[in-house]
Design an enzyme around this catalytic site. Sequence first.
Site, mmCIF file in Angstrom:
data_model
loop_
_atom_site.group_PDB
_atom_site.id
_atom_site.type_symbol
_atom_site.label_atom_id
_atom_site.label_comp_id
_atom_site.label_asym_id
_atom_site.label_seq_id
_atom_site.Cartn_x
_atom_site.Cartn_y
_atom_site.Cartn_z
ATOM 1 N N SER A 115 -22.899 -95.484 12.674
ATOM 2 C CA SER A 115 -23.933 -96.056 13.549
ATOM 3 C C SER A 115 -25.010 -96.752 12.712
ATOM 4 O O SER A 115 -25.492 -97.834 13.071
ATOM 5 C CB SER A 115 -24.593 -94.956 14.377
ATOM 6 O OG SER A 115 -23.614 -94.091 14.883
ATOM 7 N N ASP A 138 -22.926 -83.305 10.902
ATOM 8 C CA ASP A 138 -22.234 -83.177 9.611
ATOM 9 C C ASP A 138 -23.177 -83.059 8.407
ATOM 10 O O ASP A 138 -22.776 -82.598 7.349
ATOM 11 C CB ASP A 138 -21.303 -84.378 9.385
ATOM 12 C CG ASP A 138 -20.256 -84.493 10.485
ATOM 13 O OD1 ASP A 138 -20.031 -83.497 11.193
ATOM 14 O OD2 ASP A 138 -19.685 -85.583 10.641
ATOM 15 N N GLY A 181 -17.488 -80.964 10.534
ATOM 16 C CA GLY A 181 -18.231 -81.536 9.404
ATOM 17 C C GLY A 181 -17.535 -82.751 8.812
ATOM 18 O O GLY A 181 -17.986 -83.297 7.810
ATOM 19 N N ARG A 273 -20.785 -78.630 18.456
ATOM 20 C CA ARG A 273 -21.537 -79.873 18.684
ATOM 21 C C ARG A 273 -22.372 -79.827 19.968
ATOM 22 O O ARG A 273 -23.203 -80.703 20.199
ATOM 23 C CB ARG A 273 -20.558 -81.042 18.726
ATOM 24 C CG ARG A 273 -21.107 -82.263 18.054
ATOM 25 C CD ARG A 273 -20.025 -83.254 17.749
ATOM 26 N NE ARG A 273 -19.542 -83.953 18.917
ATOM 27 C CZ ARG A 273 -18.539 -84.824 18.873
ATOM 28 N NH1 ARG A 273 -17.938 -85.092 17.733
ATOM 29 N NH2 ARG A 273 -18.141 -85.428 19.956
HETATM 30 O O1 F6P Z 1 -19.245 -86.631 13.091
HETATM 31 C C1 F6P Z 1 -19.376 -85.578 13.973
HETATM 32 C C2 F6P Z 1 -18.056 -84.933 14.260
HETATM 33 O O2 F6P Z 1 -18.286 -83.865 15.156
HETATM 34 C C3 F6P Z 1 -17.291 -84.440 13.019
HETATM 35 O O3 F6P Z 1 -17.756 -83.196 12.552
HETATM 36 C C4 F6P Z 1 -15.881 -84.381 13.540
HETATM 37 O O4 F6P Z 1 -14.947 -84.558 12.492
HETATM 38 C C5 F6P Z 1 -15.827 -85.537 14.501
HETATM 39 O O5 F6P Z 1 -17.162 -85.829 14.866
HETATM 40 C C6 F6P Z 1 -15.016 -85.279 15.744
HETATM 41 O O6 F6P Z 1 -15.006 -86.436 16.493
HETATM 42 P P1 F6P Z 1 -14.433 -86.546 17.957
HETATM 43 O O7 F6P Z 1 -15.368 -85.849 18.867
HETATM 44 O O8 F6P Z 1 -14.365 -88.005 18.207
HETATM 45 O O9 F6P Z 1 -13.091 -85.882 17.948
#
Ligand code: F6P
Length: 361
Positions: A115, A138, A181, A273
């Site tokens: 971003s 991360d 991460g 998350r």
């Molecule tokens: O960058 C944040 C993150 O949560 C990473 O830790 C992880 O590898 C990725 O995004 C997962 O992405 P998505 O939600 O697109 O599967």
Amino acid sequence: MKTLAVLTSGGDSPGMNAAVRAVTKLAAAQGLSMLGVLEGYEGLIDGRFRELTHRQTDGLVIVDLEVDIAGGQGGTLIGSARSARFREKDGRAKAVEQLKARGVGGLVVIGGNGSLTGAHFLAQEFGVRVIGIPGSIDNDIGCTSTALGVDTALNTIVEACDRISDTARAHRRALVVEVMGRDCGYLAMASAVAVAADAVLIREQGKSEAQVVADVSALIRSGFARGKRRILIIKAEGVQVPCTKLVRLAEEALKPELPGVEIRATVLGHVVRGGNPSYQDRAVAGRLGFAAVSALLAGATDEMVGWLPPLAGGTPTADSSVVRFPLSQVLEETKALIDGTSQVTQRRLKLMEKAAGVLAL
Ligand code: F6P
């Protein structure tokens, strides 16, 4: 300048809403309107906006009630996306047209590495006035000691590991817990120390699959031999061996001497998350949001506001813990954090090497 815009992009993180609320309130206090761009750069290309402020007949600008409420919630109320179209210059040109059409004089981008790279392109290629705020669980962004979401994610991991430890001790089991991460082992390292895990596995250690399996097996063997009832290993998702495979191979290696050994795997995944932002993530979001809008109003562009202890270099702001850095420097340091050439990564690795002997006790 009458209108600003804000977008959240990439993987969402707790604290993004708090930052959106902060920049919106700051804009409103200056008599400026704030537009939320829906679903990051994807929405920007398509011209999908949402009014985050309302101008009253008496001229006063007020913050939309939903923005106010969302400030304390996880996720992002304006949506997020990873945009393939924005990686092309054509896509970025369309995005800039949309900003011009809505009279946007400055843009705040909240997100991670990709971003902020996008924000840098907007400033460099099209002269868009843009300031970045680091947002990613991360913690792999340069020029800031933390990014929005890291603290909340760590609290979630700690809580999950406490629960897992309860049941592990009840059954005398070893547990491998994988945390998110991407390529950065920060969440794994930081949480391992906080929950007194027995070991941490991170991509940065550069171990082969065979080494990882051998290390994990040896650790479980010696831990149970010393009478431990719980053995907890935190594995970063960047370590390429899948959790289930690691558990299977370690069990196979240990079965001849420890026939009853029980190892389980838990992948925390997206649980880490979500959730309402912690005090720290809200407070940092508020202060970075304040600095971002102030920077735009002061005519700054192509920069990120970072969270650093006082006197760490860079351009000081009114807030002693917030420092502005050129995005080019942020992106360079981010690359070094991930490829291991950064002193920060090397320091973390050295620290973890020292901690390894202590963690296993
Ligand atoms: O960058 C944040 C993150 O949560 C990473 O830790 C992880 O590898 C990725 O995004 C997962 O992405 P998505 O939600 O697109 O599967």
